[in-house]
Design a protein around this motif. Structure first.
Motif: not given
Length: 150
Positions: A56-60, A63-64, A68-69
């Protein structure tokens, strides 16, 4: 070559009551190897795994990727991923690679994944009786077969 990816908040592999590997956020990767698998399967799968956008990205939104994480990974060999259950009630594992083929491919898979990820990867022990503990995050579980790329 077949993998089951499980997005985890934590995971560990214990062998003979000793923790062999443990991670926080990342992927538990169950790896099944067939006789005809090769380095090409490994390269394709490892590249796919580290770039798979299932975190999850910052919007849930998923996308990552693992890259990325900056997530971690554990790879556990699991010949039962190639079980044939078409006849009777006892699975056949005839498609699973024998240790003389599977062990070098398993070790190469770990090395290539470490290179793609840019850091060490936890492992189980090939052929050992392992206890795998995980907290599946989501849950998110993805199956990828290198022979079914289309």
């Amino acid at each position: 070559m077949r993998v089951v990816l499980q997005r985890v908040s934590r995971a560990s592999v214990t062998i003979n009551n000793k923790v062999n590997a443990e991670i926080g956020d990342g992927l538990l990767i169950l790896l099944g190897i067939e006789e005809e698998d090769s380095g090409e399967d490994i390269k394709w799968l490892c590249s796919k795994i580290v770039k798979m956008r299932i975190f999850s990205d910052e919007s849930g939104i998923m996308n990552n990727s693992l890259l990325d994480i900056n997530g971690d990974a554990i790879v556990v060999s699991q010949f039962t991923l190639h079980a044939n259950t078409k006849k009777g009630n006892r699975p056949s594992y005839i498609k699973a690679a024998k240790p003389d083929v599977a062990i070098p491919l398993y070790e190469e898979f770990v090395q290539v994944l470490e290179k793609e990820l840019g850091k060490p990867v936890g492992t189980g022990e090939f052929g050992a009786d392992m206890k795998v503990d995980l907290l599946n995050d989501g849950p998110v579980t993805i199956i990828i077969d290198s022979k079914r790329r289309e």
